[in-house]
Write a protein that holds these residues in place. Structure first.
Motif, mmCIF file in Angstrom:
data_model
loop_
_atom_site.group_PDB
_atom_site.id
_atom_site.type_symbol
_atom_site.label_atom_id
_atom_site.label_comp_id
_atom_site.label_asym_id
_atom_site.label_seq_id
_atom_site.Cartn_x
_atom_site.Cartn_y
_atom_site.Cartn_z
ATOM 1 N N ARG A 278 0.844 -1.208 0.000
ATOM 2 C CA ARG A 278 0.000 0.000 0.000
ATOM 3 C C ARG A 278 0.878 1.257 0.000
ATOM 4 O O ARG A 278 0.568 2.248 -0.669
ATOM 5 C CB ARG A 278 -0.930 0.010 1.215
ATOM 6 C CG ARG A 278 -1.999 -1.065 1.138
ATOM 7 C CD ARG A 278 -2.966 -0.999 2.317
ATOM 8 N NE ARG A 278 -3.923 -2.087 2.208
ATOM 9 C CZ ARG A 278 -3.953 -3.166 2.989
ATOM 10 N NH1 ARG A 278 -3.099 -3.278 3.997
ATOM 11 N NH2 ARG A 278 -4.833 -4.118 2.789
ATOM 12 N N ALA A 279 1.969 1.221 0.769
ATOM 13 C CA ALA A 279 2.904 2.364 0.769
ATOM 14 C C ALA A 279 3.454 2.574 -0.636
ATOM 15 O O ALA A 279 3.547 3.706 -1.121
ATOM 16 C CB ALA A 279 4.033 2.110 1.766
ATOM 17 N N ALA A 280 3.804 1.469 -1.289
ATOM 18 C CA ALA A 280 4.338 1.555 -2.660
ATOM 19 C C ALA A 280 3.288 2.124 -3.605
ATOM 20 O O ALA A 280 3.599 2.939 -4.489
ATOM 21 C CB ALA A 280 4.793 0.172 -3.122
ATOM 22 N N ALA A 281 2.036 1.731 -3.400
ATOM 23 C CA ALA A 281 0.956 2.226 -4.265
ATOM 24 C C ALA A 281 0.736 3.731 -4.054
ATOM 25 O O ALA A 281 0.450 4.462 -5.006
ATOM 26 C CB ALA A 281 -0.337 1.464 -3.970
ATOM 27 N N MET A 282 0.875 4.190 -2.811
ATOM 28 C CA MET A 282 0.746 5.630 -2.541
ATOM 29 C C MET A 282 1.839 6.397 -3.277
ATOM 30 O O MET A 282 1.592 7.453 -3.862
ATOM 31 C CB MET A 282 0.831 5.898 -1.032
ATOM 32 C CG MET A 282 -0.348 5.378 -0.246
ATOM 33 S SD MET A 282 -0.010 5.294 1.528
ATOM 34 C CE MET A 282 -0.197 6.991 1.999
ATOM 35 N N CYS A 283 3.066 5.877 -3.244
ATOM 36 C CA CYS A 283 4.186 6.539 -3.937
ATOM 37 C C CYS A 283 3.944 6.535 -5.442
ATOM 38 O O CYS A 283 4.165 7.547 -6.121
ATOM 39 C CB CYS A 283 5.505 5.831 -3.612
ATOM 40 S SG CYS A 283 5.974 5.998 -1.893
ATOM 41 N N GLU A 284 3.506 5.393 -5.955
ATOM 42 C CA GLU A 284 3.241 5.292 -7.404
ATOM 43 C C GLU A 284 2.192 6.322 -7.816
ATOM 44 O O GLU A 284 2.348 7.035 -8.821
ATOM 45 C CB GLU A 284 2.773 3.872 -7.737
ATOM 46 C CG GLU A 284 2.532 3.661 -9.219
ATOM 47 C CD GLU A 284 1.834 2.332 -9.498
ATOM 48 O OE1 GLU A 284 1.715 1.504 -8.578
ATOM 49 O OE2 GLU A 284 1.392 2.138 -10.641
ATOM 50 N N THR A 285 1.132 6.428 -7.011
ATOM 51 C CA THR A 285 0.054 7.377 -7.317
ATOM 52 C C THR A 285 0.555 8.815 -7.283
ATOM 53 O O THR A 285 0.171 9.641 -8.124
ATOM 54 C CB THR A 285 -1.100 7.198 -6.307
ATOM 55 O OG1 THR A 285 -1.496 5.828 -6.297
ATOM 56 C CG2 THR A 285 -2.296 8.055 -6.669
ATOM 57 N N ALA A 286 1.435 9.096 -6.306
ATOM 58 C CA ALA A 286 1.961 10.463 -6.161
ATOM 59 C C ALA A 286 3.080 10.758 -7.146
ATOM 60 O O ALA A 286 3.507 11.910 -7.262
ATOM 61 C CB ALA A 286 2.468 10.665 -4.731
#
Ligand SMILES: [Mg+2]
Length: 391
Positions: A278-286
């Motif tokens: 989920r942390a990785a997905a937040m970074c990808e989104t940002a």
């Protein structure tokens, strides 16, 4: 399938060279090996980080384990919620995440083994075959730093890292040596581990500008998000959040404040494999890079992190491990770093097999030597308090 037992075994393993950082010196690592056994003959393996101490982490694991015994280990999300709600860990994420991640990783190992699939296949599959790793150069003398940087660059590490925040002149000399040894092509990064005040951090960023750094990691205190955002706006060098991005909620705050160019996380800060993804997905989104931070774990933990990192498009920079500094390990096939990369495993589950002889040997080392703490060391015993900016 039902969970029959959760067993946690603390081990202490020496480093081949001491780790020197802004808050002290560390000579080895203590890790907690977690084994979750089922009634189906499958046992999952995980690893917990003993924070703030092995005694606390062992008690946390024991208390959380009671909430999942007799239940299906393949329902990972529900078991995590059991530990958070029934176990009461929802309000204590720093201690809870470091401890319970070991159980969660073992549940993913069980699920993977039961489906005969690597964990990364269950997370959506890899987007890369190997994960980039940085060369960790210890902050020794400038001569030795230059030599070590040169050796690591020729071993295939294209990113080199050292600790700063020890002393202004030493920091400048160390960074200069890192650039000399790494050569003009190397990506360089330095990590102050919260040692600087915001003003000192800004002065150091200007003083270090000539070395063309990829980023400065955690220059100021972790809670100071507003100052981190201001520093990012004024610094000529990009800023990475590590301690500031401890929990996934913290990552959300950093993204909202525009406080970092790079986000660091790991399954112990975030709380397991699912939360790390989920942390990785937040970074990808940002649109920001995610860099894996390591608490110096053994091959069990490194393999767990690799399962997520290989699936994330945000994993574009080199990541941190300590595997090359460990004198030994507790698995039959320790992680190998080749040409600055770790190859993604295609074995079922986590793909690790414990070496029982070594597990017993390093558990005995823990019993004899105790906790290899990063904080209880010569510097802190001499009265140097952690969290007091030293410049
Ligand atoms: Mg760091």
């Amino acid at each position: 399938m039902k969970i029959e037992s959760v067993q946690a075994t603390p081990v202490t393993i020496a480093f081949t060279e001491p780790e020197i950082w802004s808050q002290g010196v560390r000579h080895g690592v203590t890790a907690i090996v977690v084994e979750v056994a089922t009634n189906a003959g499958i046992t999952g393996v995980g690893e917990s980080v003993p924070a703030p101490s092995p005694e606390v982490t062992l008690a946390a694991i024991d208390s959380a384990a009671k909430t999942i015994l007799g239940k299906d280990p393949r329902q990972i999300q529900r078991r995590w919620l059991d530990m958070q709600s029934l176990g009461g860990w929802c309000s204590f994420p720093y201690v809870g995440n470091s401890a319970l991640a070991g159980i969660e990783i073992a549940l993913w190992d069980i699920l993977g083994q039961s489906l005969k699939a690597p964990i990364h296949a269950l997370l959506g599959g890899p987007v890369r075959d190997r994960v980039p790793i940085m060369g960790f150069v210890q902050h020794t003398t400038p001569e030795r730093i230059e030599r070590d940087a040169e050796r690591m660059a020729s071993a295939g590490f294209t990113t080199l890292y050292t600790k700063v925040g020890l002393d202004r002149e030493r920091d400048l000399a160390a960074t200069a040596a890192l650039r000399r040894g790494g050569g003009p092509q190397a990506q360089l990064r330095v990590d102050a581990n919260e040692a600087w005040t915001p003003g000192t951090a800004l002065r150091m960023a200007h003083a270090l500008r000539e070395y063309d750094l990829q980023y400065i990691e955690q220059p100021i205190r972790m809670r100071n998000i507003r100052e981190l955002a201001e520093l990012r706006r004024r610094s000529p060098i990009p800023i990475a959040a590590n301690q500031s991005s401890w929990l996934n909620w913290d990552i959300a705050d950093i993204l909202a404040a525009g406080a970092a160019d790079v986000i660091m996380s790991d399954p112990w800060q975030a709380g397991g494999i699912a939360n790390f993804q989920r942390a990785a997905a937040m970074c990808e989104t940002a649109g920001l890079p995610l860099v894996y931070h390591s608490f110096a774990p053994l091959s069990i933990a490194t393999r767990a992190a690799m399962q997520v990192l290989c699936t994330s498009p945000a994993c574009v920079f080199a990541n941190q491990t300590y595997n090359h500094m460990l004198a030994d390990d507790v698995v039959r096939e320790p992680v190998r770093i080749e040409q600055g990369h770790i190859a993604v495993s295609s074995e079922a589950g986590l793909g690790v097999e414990l070496d029982r002889t070594k597990l017993a040997r390093y558990h005995e080392a823990y019993r004899q030597q105790g906790y290899a703490s990063a904080y209880d060391n010569e510097a802190t015993r001499a009265g140097k308090a952690f969290f007091l900016p030293n410049q």
